[in-house]
Design a protein around this motif. Structure first.
Motif, PDB file in Angstrom:
ATOM      1  N   PRO A 182     -33.447  -4.345 112.788  1.00 53.55           N
ATOM      2  CA  PRO A 182     -32.417  -3.747 113.110  1.00 53.55           C
ATOM      3  C   PRO A 182     -32.136  -2.423 112.483  1.00 53.55           C
ATOM      4  CG  PRO A 182     -31.800  -5.480 111.784  1.00 53.55           C
ATOM      5  CD  PRO A 182     -33.229  -5.520 111.873  1.00 53.55           C
ATOM      6  N   ALA A 183     -31.519  -1.398 113.292  1.00 50.34           N
ATOM      7  CA  ALA A 183     -31.182  -0.269 112.566  1.00 50.34           C
ATOM      8  C   ALA A 183     -30.240  -0.285 111.634  1.00 50.34           C
ATOM      9  CB  ALA A 183     -30.968   0.817 113.674  1.00 50.34           C
ATOM     10  N   ALA A 184     -30.021   0.343 110.737  1.00 49.00           N
ATOM     11  CA  ALA A 184     -28.649   0.421 109.747  1.00 49.00           C
ATOM     12  C   ALA A 184     -27.754   0.912 110.378  1.00 49.00           C
ATOM     13  CB  ALA A 184     -29.219   1.170 108.506  1.00 49.00           C
ATOM     14  N   PRO A 185     -26.350   0.180 110.099  1.00 46.36           N
ATOM     15  CA  PRO A 185     -25.236   0.602 110.620  1.00 46.36           C
ATOM     16  C   PRO A 185     -24.795   1.799 109.808  1.00 46.36           C
ATOM     17  CG  PRO A 185     -24.723  -1.209 109.285  1.00 46.36           C
ATOM     18  CD  PRO A 185     -26.347  -0.984 109.385  1.00 46.36           C
ATOM     19  N   HIS A 186     -23.805   2.797 110.473  1.00 47.17           N
ATOM     20  CA  HIS A 186     -23.213   3.677 109.888  1.00 47.17           C
ATOM     21  C   HIS A 186     -22.149   3.219 108.799  1.00 47.17           C
ATOM     22  CE1 HIS A 186     -24.880   6.798 112.275  1.00 47.17           C
ATOM     23  NE2 HIS A 186     -24.488   6.191 113.595  1.00 47.17           N
ATOM     24  N   MET A 287     -14.373  -2.892  95.428  1.00 44.24           N
ATOM     25  CA  MET A 287     -15.666  -3.370  95.581  1.00 44.24           C
ATOM     26  C   MET A 287     -16.254  -2.854  96.826  1.00 44.24           C
ATOM     27  SD  MET A 287     -15.746  -7.096  93.762  1.00 44.24           S
ATOM     28  CE  MET A 287     -13.973  -7.563  94.441  1.00 44.24           C
ATOM     29  N   VAL A 288     -17.456  -2.041  96.574  1.00 39.70           N
ATOM     30  CA  VAL A 288     -18.328  -2.141  98.019  1.00 39.70           C
ATOM     31  C   VAL A 288     -19.900  -2.936  97.911  1.00 39.70           C
ATOM     32  CG1 VAL A 288     -19.507  -0.330  99.175  1.00 39.70           C
ATOM     33  CG2 VAL A 288     -17.426   0.234  98.115  1.00 39.70           C
ATOM     34  N   VAL A 306     -21.088  -3.861 103.968  1.00 40.59           N
ATOM     35  CA  VAL A 306     -22.016  -3.100 104.843  1.00 40.59           C
ATOM     36  C   VAL A 306     -23.364  -3.949 104.851  1.00 40.59           C
ATOM     37  CG1 VAL A 306     -22.893  -1.103 105.629  1.00 40.59           C
ATOM     38  CG2 VAL A 306     -20.964  -0.983 104.446  1.00 40.59           C
ATOM     39  N   VAL A 307     -23.737  -4.519 106.185  1.00 41.66           N
ATOM     40  CA  VAL A 307     -24.753  -5.305 106.445  1.00 41.66           C
ATOM     41  C   VAL A 307     -25.999  -4.589 106.962  1.00 41.66           C
ATOM     42  CG1 VAL A 307     -25.946  -7.519 107.200  1.00 41.66           C
ATOM     43  CG2 VAL A 307     -23.631  -7.404 106.253  1.00 41.66           C
ATOM     44  N   PRO A 309     -30.658  -3.061 106.515  1.00 38.03           N
ATOM     45  CA  PRO A 309     -31.738  -2.726 105.545  1.00 38.03           C
ATOM     46  C   PRO A 309     -31.039  -2.096 104.204  1.00 38.03           C
ATOM     47  CG  PRO A 309     -32.137  -2.191 107.880  1.00 38.03           C
ATOM     48  CD  PRO A 309     -30.687  -2.525 107.890  1.00 38.03           C
ATOM     49  N   LEU A 310     -31.638  -2.370 103.147  1.00 33.12           N
ATOM     50  CA  LEU A 310     -30.976  -1.934 101.932  1.00 33.12           C
ATOM     51  C   LEU A 310     -31.711  -0.398 101.650  1.00 33.12           C
ATOM     52  CD1 LEU A 310     -31.001  -4.838  99.306  1.00 33.12           C
ATOM     53  CD2 LEU A 310     -29.096  -3.869 100.635  1.00 33.12           C
ATOM     54  N   ASP A 311     -32.915  -0.341 102.028  1.00 40.63           N
ATOM     55  CA  ASP A 311     -33.590   1.149 101.930  1.00 40.63           C
ATOM     56  C   ASP A 311     -32.585   2.154 102.642  1.00 40.63           C
ATOM     57  OD1 ASP A 311     -34.378  -0.004 104.147  1.00 40.63           O
ATOM     58  OD2 ASP A 311     -36.363   0.745 104.037  1.00 40.63           O
ATOM     59  N   GLU A 312     -32.307   1.748 103.874  1.00 40.09           N
ATOM     60  CA  GLU A 312     -31.793   2.777 104.943  1.00 40.09           C
ATOM     61  C   GLU A 312     -30.316   2.902 104.268  1.00 40.09           C
ATOM     62  OE1 GLU A 312     -32.081   2.297 109.064  1.00 40.09           O
ATOM     63  OE2 GLU A 312     -34.185   1.462 108.452  1.00 40.09           O
ATOM     64  N   LEU A 313     -29.580   2.030 103.854  1.00 37.82           N
ATOM     65  CA  LEU A 313     -28.195   2.015 103.524  1.00 37.82           C
ATOM     66  C   LEU A 313     -28.270   2.709 102.296  1.00 37.82           C
ATOM     67  CD1 LEU A 313     -26.892  -1.460 104.424  1.00 37.82           C
ATOM     68  CD2 LEU A 313     -26.309   0.523 105.847  1.00 37.82           C
ATOM     69  N   GLY A 314     -29.028   2.543 101.364  1.00 39.34           N
ATOM     70  CA  GLY A 314     -29.073   3.129  99.917  1.00 39.34           C
ATOM     71  C   GLY A 314     -29.256   4.635 100.265  1.00 39.34           C
ATOM     72  N   ALA A 315     -30.309   5.136 101.274  1.00 38.43           N
ATOM     73  CA  ALA A 315     -30.404   6.569 101.655  1.00 38.43           C
ATOM     74  C   ALA A 315     -29.187   7.300 102.149  1.00 38.43           C
ATOM     75  CB  ALA A 315     -31.573   6.753 102.263  1.00 38.43           C
TER      76      ALA A 315
END
Length: 534
Positions: A182-186, A287-288, A306-307, A309-315
């Motif tokens: 799944p694509a990372a949410p905004h 907390m986030v 926020v749920v 992919p961690l790599d995309e959310l981290g970016a």
């Protein structure tokens, strides 16, 4: 036209297509021999263990290390019941595992023993279950494997019946395509709002960050934001221990409390509910939470979750503006304070700290370590330096004893060129000592360090804190070096400080499994536990 084969061979083909190289267990019942032969026909080795609990831990650990489902096979009844601890590890420590067990065949006219509802027993700890009979067996096998691998990873159960696995099938080998990522949410605007207000943000990273791309992005985020970070024990190595951004471990204790209380924003990156201690949250900062999967929680209530992919959310986080105003010397001061708290306590002739220092001095730099639950894990975790994810294997969700040796065997088989060191207490080793025979039989290159203090020391420390009389926690003496020799391992016994260095030198130069049984004085543990946990 597809070639006809048995359903057991279909199972082996499917698992081989996922990259499974070996599986673990104790054969019995009606189906085990068919499964062993079918696996061998497709290049999958069977590892005969001495007990099912150790087999399921080995399989789950293999899943963690390889990224493919670990596989354990047991007989029905007592076999599957004995394997439950490893299934619990897979469920609570998020490891991919496929559990196979015999069930009674529907053709049996009379069943007199070993009969209970195995699906019901396993249901609280498994994500799904199925059997090999009926239509679309290949598709259903894929679904089971993919369910095990889907976040959060965990155990699935496959029940075996002789009439099912010996049936002929012509189902194709082609794998069912897994669902697209799944694509990372905004990121919601609230995240930037909290970052705008924060002057002392801190990151706490958890076990989800062990995934390769997540760990790489975490390091970029930490450096880009230039903020302090703590990691959980399960996430040890996602940030190198010698990185100056890392101030220590989040354990829900008093060691990190003075430093976390100075934070005005806490960002959880890949944290998991199983890593929270069972007491009230100590901090009032907003907390986030950035997580790869949702989970139930009853201790913390993040302001934003926020749920994705961690790599995309981290970016995406890395692109946000941050206004960190931590004092220049904060990280170094905090790191030194937490490290000093971990080194308190003494007692001779050999203290736990002295033993860990001796191992560190002698061990290869790229070694992986495995740890049992118990008081000894604290000096190991705080003194051993990890540089990469899963360089340290520990059970935190299940927090089980009897883990270090099976996990070390799994590591030695999965990566035979990589040194592995198991750290266990005497109590933990007694729960799985038979697996020394497994290590010897399969020529595993591993060194097992035994903290031998003739006690369940962690429980004894709690007993002491409650001012209860000493009772029910002490063992009669045992010489594990002799036990090791009886199984075909090299056994070394250390009772005095001057014996440590020669023993470690010999252990790390030997081939095959080595047990170093060290008499330690547990006096330091009590002070250390109070210093770190409170």
């Amino acid at each position: 036209m597809s070639k006809t084969k048995t359903v057991a061979n279909l199972w082996a083909e499917r698992l081989a297509s996922y990259g499974v190289k070996r599986f673990f267990g104790v054969p019995g019942g009606d189906c085990s021999l068919d499964i062993i032969q079918a696996a061998a026909d497709h290049g999958i080795d069977f590892v005969l263990t001495r007990a099912e609990a150790a087999a399921s831990i080995m399989a789950a650990t293999t899943g963690e290390l390889t990224g493919t489902p670990g596989v354990v096979m047991t007989s029905r009844g007592p076999g599957i019941a004995n394997a439950m601890n490893g299934v619990a590890y897979a469920a609570l420590d998020r490891a991919p595992l496929m559990v196979l067990a015999d069930a009674y065949d529907g053709t049996n006219e009379h069943v007199s023993h070993q009969r209970f509802d195995q699906v019901a027993m396993l249901k609280p700890l498994t994500k799904a279950h199925d059997h090999l009979g009926g239509e679309n067996a290949a598709k259903r096998l894929d679904e089971l494997a993919e369910t095990s691998l889907a976040s959060p990873q965990g155990a699935v159960y496959l029940e075996l019946r002789g009439s099912d696995i010996r049936a002929q099938t012509s189902e194709p080998i082609e794998r069912t395509k897994p669902a697209p990522r799944p694509a990372a949410p905004h990121l919601p605007p609230k995240v930037q709002e909290l970052l705008n207000r924060a002057e002392r943000p801190v990151i706490i990273a958890g076990l989800q960050a062990c995934e390769t791309t997540a760990a790489a992005m975490l390091r970029k985020l930490m450096a880009g934001w230039d903020v302090p970070i703590l990691v959980t024990y399960k996430a040890k190595g996602v940030v190198p221990d010698d990185d100056d951004h890392l101030i220590g471990y989040y354990i829900g204790g008093v060691a990190e409390e003075p430093w976390l209380k100075q934070a005005d924003l806490i960002v959880f990156f890949g944290f998991d509910a199983i890593e929270l201690p069972p007491h009230k949250w100590r901090y009032s900062a907003p907390m986030v939470e950035i997580t790869a999967y949702p989970f139930d929680r009853n201790i913390i209530s993040p302001d934003v979750v926020v749920v994705g992919p961690l790599d995309e959310l981290g970016a995406a986080l890395l692109k946000l503006k941050i206004n960190s105003k931590w004092p220049v010397d904060f990280r170094a001061t905090a790191k030194r304070s937490i490290a000093e708290r971990a080194r308190v306590g003494d007692g001779g002739p050999i203290s736990p700290h002295m033993l860990v220092d001796a191992v560190i001095e002698a061990a290869p730099r790229n070694a992986r370590i495995t740890l049992d639950a118990g008081a000894h894990m604290i000096p190991v975790l705080h003194q051993w330096k990890a540089t990469e994810p899963r360089q340290t294997l520990i059970s935190r969700g299940d927090a089980t004893m009897g883990f270090a040796l099976p996990a070390a065997i799994a590591s030695a088989l999965a990566e035979p060129g990589r040194p592995v060191i198991g750290f266990t207490g005497d109590g933990g080793l007694m729960m799985c000592a038979g697996e020394l025979g497994t290590a010897a039989q399969y020529r595993c290159n591993l060194v097992l360090i035994v903290f031998n203090d003739e006690s369940l020391t962690l429980i004894g420390a709690r007993q002491r804190r409650r001012q209860l009389p000493n009772a029910g926690v002490d063992f009669s003496p045992a010489d594990f070096s002799k036990i090791a020799e009886g199984f075909g391992c090299l056994g070394l016994r250390v009772e005095q400080p001057e014996q440590l260095k020669p023993a470690m030198k010999r252990a790390f130069s030997a081939q095959g499994p080595v047990v170093v049984d060290v008499r330690v004085n547990p006096a330091a543990y009590h002070e250390q536990l109070v210093s770190l946990r409170g």
